[in-house]
Design a protein around this motif. Sequence first.
Motif, short mmCIF file in Angstrom:
data_model
loop_
_atom_site.label_atom_id
_atom_site.label_comp_id
_atom_site.label_asym_id
_atom_site.label_seq_id
_atom_site.Cartn_x
_atom_site.Cartn_y
_atom_site.Cartn_z
N PHE A 163 0.84 -1.20 0.00
CA PHE A 163 0.00 0.00 0.00
C PHE A 163 0.87 1.25 0.00
N TYR A 164 1.94 1.23 0.79
CA TYR A 164 2.83 2.39 0.91
C TYR A 164 3.53 2.68 -0.41
N ILE A 165 4.20 1.68 -0.96
CA ILE A 165 4.93 1.92 -2.21
C ILE A 165 3.97 2.14 -3.37
N GLY A 166 2.76 1.58 -3.27
CA GLY A 166 1.77 1.83 -4.31
C GLY A 166 1.37 3.29 -4.39
N ILE A 167 1.23 3.94 -3.22
CA ILE A 167 0.91 5.37 -3.20
C ILE A 167 2.03 6.17 -3.86
N VAL A 168 3.28 5.83 -3.54
CA VAL A 168 4.41 6.56 -4.11
C VAL A 168 4.47 6.36 -5.62
N PHE A 169 4.27 5.14 -6.09
CA PHE A 169 4.28 4.89 -7.53
C PHE A 169 3.12 5.63 -8.21
N GLY A 170 1.96 5.67 -7.53
CA GLY A 170 0.84 6.42 -8.09
C GLY A 170 1.14 7.91 -8.20
N LEU A 171 1.84 8.46 -7.21
CA LEU A 171 2.24 9.87 -7.27
C LEU A 171 3.21 10.12 -8.42
N GLN A 172 4.06 9.15 -8.70
CA GLN A 172 4.97 9.31 -9.84
C GLN A 172 4.20 9.32 -11.15
N GLY A 173 3.10 8.56 -11.20
CA GLY A 173 2.23 8.64 -12.37
C GLY A 173 1.62 10.02 -12.53
N ILE A 174 1.19 10.62 -11.40
CA ILE A 174 0.68 12.00 -11.43
C ILE A 174 1.77 12.96 -11.86
N TYR A 175 3.00 12.67 -11.46
CA TYR A 175 4.15 13.52 -11.81
C TYR A 175 4.29 13.64 -13.33
N VAL A 176 4.36 12.48 -14.01
CA VAL A 176 4.55 12.53 -15.46
C VAL A 176 3.30 13.06 -16.17
N THR A 177 2.13 12.83 -15.59
CA THR A 177 0.91 13.39 -16.17
C THR A 177 0.94 14.91 -16.11
N ALA A 178 1.41 15.47 -14.98
CA ALA A 178 1.51 16.92 -14.86
C ALA A 178 2.52 17.49 -15.84
N LEU A 179 3.64 16.80 -16.03
CA LEU A 179 4.62 17.25 -17.02
C LEU A 179 4.03 17.18 -18.43
N PHE A 180 3.27 16.14 -18.69
CA PHE A 180 2.57 15.99 -19.97
C PHE A 180 1.66 17.19 -20.22
N VAL A 181 0.84 17.54 -19.24
CA VAL A 181 -0.11 18.64 -19.39
C VAL A 181 0.61 19.97 -19.56
N THR A 182 1.69 20.18 -18.83
CA THR A 182 2.44 21.43 -18.95
C THR A 182 2.99 21.62 -20.35
N SER A 183 3.60 20.57 -20.89
CA SER A 183 4.13 20.65 -22.25
C SER A 183 3.01 20.83 -23.27
N TRP A 184 1.88 20.20 -23.02
CA TRP A 184 0.70 20.35 -23.90
C TRP A 184 0.20 21.79 -23.88
N LEU A 185 0.09 22.39 -22.70
CA LEU A 185 -0.37 23.77 -22.61
C LEU A 185 0.57 24.74 -23.32
N MET A 186 1.85 24.46 -23.27
CA MET A 186 2.82 25.37 -23.87
C MET A 186 2.87 25.25 -25.39
N SER A 187 2.76 24.03 -25.89
CA SER A 187 2.92 23.80 -27.32
C SER A 187 1.61 23.79 -28.09
N GLY A 188 0.51 23.46 -27.40
CA GLY A 188 -0.78 23.37 -28.07
C GLY A 188 -1.07 22.01 -28.65
N THR A 189 -0.18 21.05 -28.50
CA THR A 189 -0.41 19.71 -29.01
C THR A 189 -0.04 18.69 -27.94
N TRP A 190 -0.87 17.65 -27.81
CA TRP A 190 -0.59 16.64 -26.80
C TRP A 190 0.54 15.71 -27.22
N LEU A 191 0.99 15.81 -28.47
CA LEU A 191 2.16 15.03 -28.88
C LEU A 191 3.41 15.46 -28.12
#
Length: 704
Positions: A163-191
């Motif tokens: 349960f403990y390491i699962g939460i941390v791994f889930g947060l890392q998934g949120i981490y890359v999702t946030a980076l994804f969204v930031t790059s998308w907002l800046m460039s205008g494309t989700w690629l």
Amino acid sequence: MAEEEGPTVELRQRRKLKSSENKESAKEEKICDTPMPERAPKHVLFQRFAKIFIGCLAAVTSGMMYALYLSAYHERKFWFSNRQELEREITFQGDSAIYYSYYKDMLKAPSFERGVYELTHNNKTVSLKTINAVQQMSLYPELIASVLYQATGSNEIIEPVYFYIGIVFGLQGIYVTALFVTSWLMSGTWLAGMLTVAWFIINRVDTTRIEYSIPLRENWALPYFACQIAALTGYLKSNLNTYGERFCYLLMSASTYTFMMMWEYSHYLLFLQAISLFLLDSFSLEQSEKVHEVYKIYIFSLFLGYLLQFENSALLVSPLLSLVVALMLAKCLQLNVKKGTFIAKIMKVINFYLVCTLTVTLNIIMKMFVPHKENGHMLKFLEVKFGLNMTKNFTMNWLLCQESLQAPSQDFFLRLTQSSLLPFYVLVLIICFLSMMQVIFRRINGKSLKETITLEDGRIGGRPEIIYHVIHTILLGSLAMVIEGLKYLWTPYVCMLAAFGVCSPELWMTLFKWLRLRTVHPVLLFFPRLMTELMELQEFYDPDTVELMTWIKRQAPVAAVFAGSPQLMGAIKLCTGWMVTSLPLYNDDDLLKRNENVYQIYSKRSAEDIYKILTSYKANYLIVEDAICNEVGTMRGCRVKDLLDIANGHVVCEEGDKLTYSKYGRFCHEVKINYSPYVNYFTRVYWNRSYFVYKINTVISFQS
């Protein structure tokens, strides 16, 4: 003459009236000629919806896949599901073991309130010392994890460690999702987001420490900072509607406060962000109102954090608070001067000087009146790091020898170059920086810029969210060039900024319409490397440590206190629960001094000296590690025993120093021989290939 003047005046008035009527009619014609906004066709709305839906789906999928990948890789690396609980816990090394041990303590507590009380008044970890572990070690992640584990009924479904390491791994998934969204907002494309995630995982060795130290504070905190960055990026956009602006503001407020609660060093990172926003505001690249709204979020988060972190004085004396207050005061003193005038330029310079002076002054005043325990050893470390001071102190030299606190190696830049990340990042950074300077000079010269920038304008330097990231990444990069451990803050945003530039038509339109880049696309390297890593079968095998922990749990008294290296003490605290003399934590001067004193077991000092040191901390058992005692192959002068010899004056350090010989041999070697006077003070009770355990005698009987 008087009669002639009447018609003339009347004629002038009529002409004036006529001209004003012409202006009004022209305005009416302009209004009439302006096309009324029409509703977009259904197929256009459908395309927009499809683009947003696919982008959101790709962002969430990327985060989930990365979290699953981390879980699978962790399982293949440690064979985690096939291990016993003790063997699993040994995989948590150093300070990670301490954090997880407190999570276990919370689950064992009869109630949440009792568990919190025992952590805030903890006297069962370090001998002769009562600490507020929640405040000193930022244990809020463990408190939250323990509450969720019990409140959701997960104790009947899943083991606590998963349960403990699962939460941390889930947060890392949120981490890359946030980076994804930031790059998308800046460039205008989700690629661009897809490319960001690909680069992040390809350069995983330099973007995250999740594989080696799961419970680290940064692994809990940086995902929230990434969410804050994404919200700030959207908030700074010029074409954002009211609802989007409110959503970004609320998300930014929540993530800023959460980030501050999760990591004790978070306010330093927010300080760099505040500097970036201050420079953005100084160059008039964004409305001051938005920037000052972010400052209000900082102040709110600092004071709320101060109250909920047991009146943590470190937040009151932080440079972030001093800077934000100085910016607020400077805004109150600003005069309404027309932009572009000479006086306005002078006021900009005065305002910049005023903010810098007020920040330093306020910080000094706060430190004078607010009792605080700031990390003074870190300031001394920086002095030695930059050559402003010299020292023989063991702790300072030991910190300087840590790989994470040294300048980045050539391998770091080579890895980023081989993945094609660094060349693209440098190219994008140069283009954005030159465009930014062009916009700044135009504003300084009083030239007005278009409020809305189109693709054909080729002026990416006029977008405030882009320039904020350029300034922020330069600041983070400057620190990463000095201390390698800070690369984990910089490299993820290198991935994001480079991906934005590669996928942004506006950036290429700015300066390089004619340039064609030919290189291996990073996505082609993505899946083969990941599949190879997952197919490799690795094994974590450390039987000596397992045997040591088993012996302690079976043979040592419950009230025993163990002494040894801080890293081993963290593992003992987690795996056995026994009290120790020191911890692998470096934010407390007393703990650092304890570490240095206990490390003397590897120095050339007498048995009596070592005995006095250990008994002063009420230690009952001493553990000598063969790996430290016989350490070879590390950087010259950075072995523990070398640093101790320098600190104790047993070797020549600099020119002019006198050579001093110790009449005693190295303690960790001499105590193994079992001859007087060592056997008078210490009795060997257990040993294996890696560890030697000695009982510290309470009654000393001297033998000849």
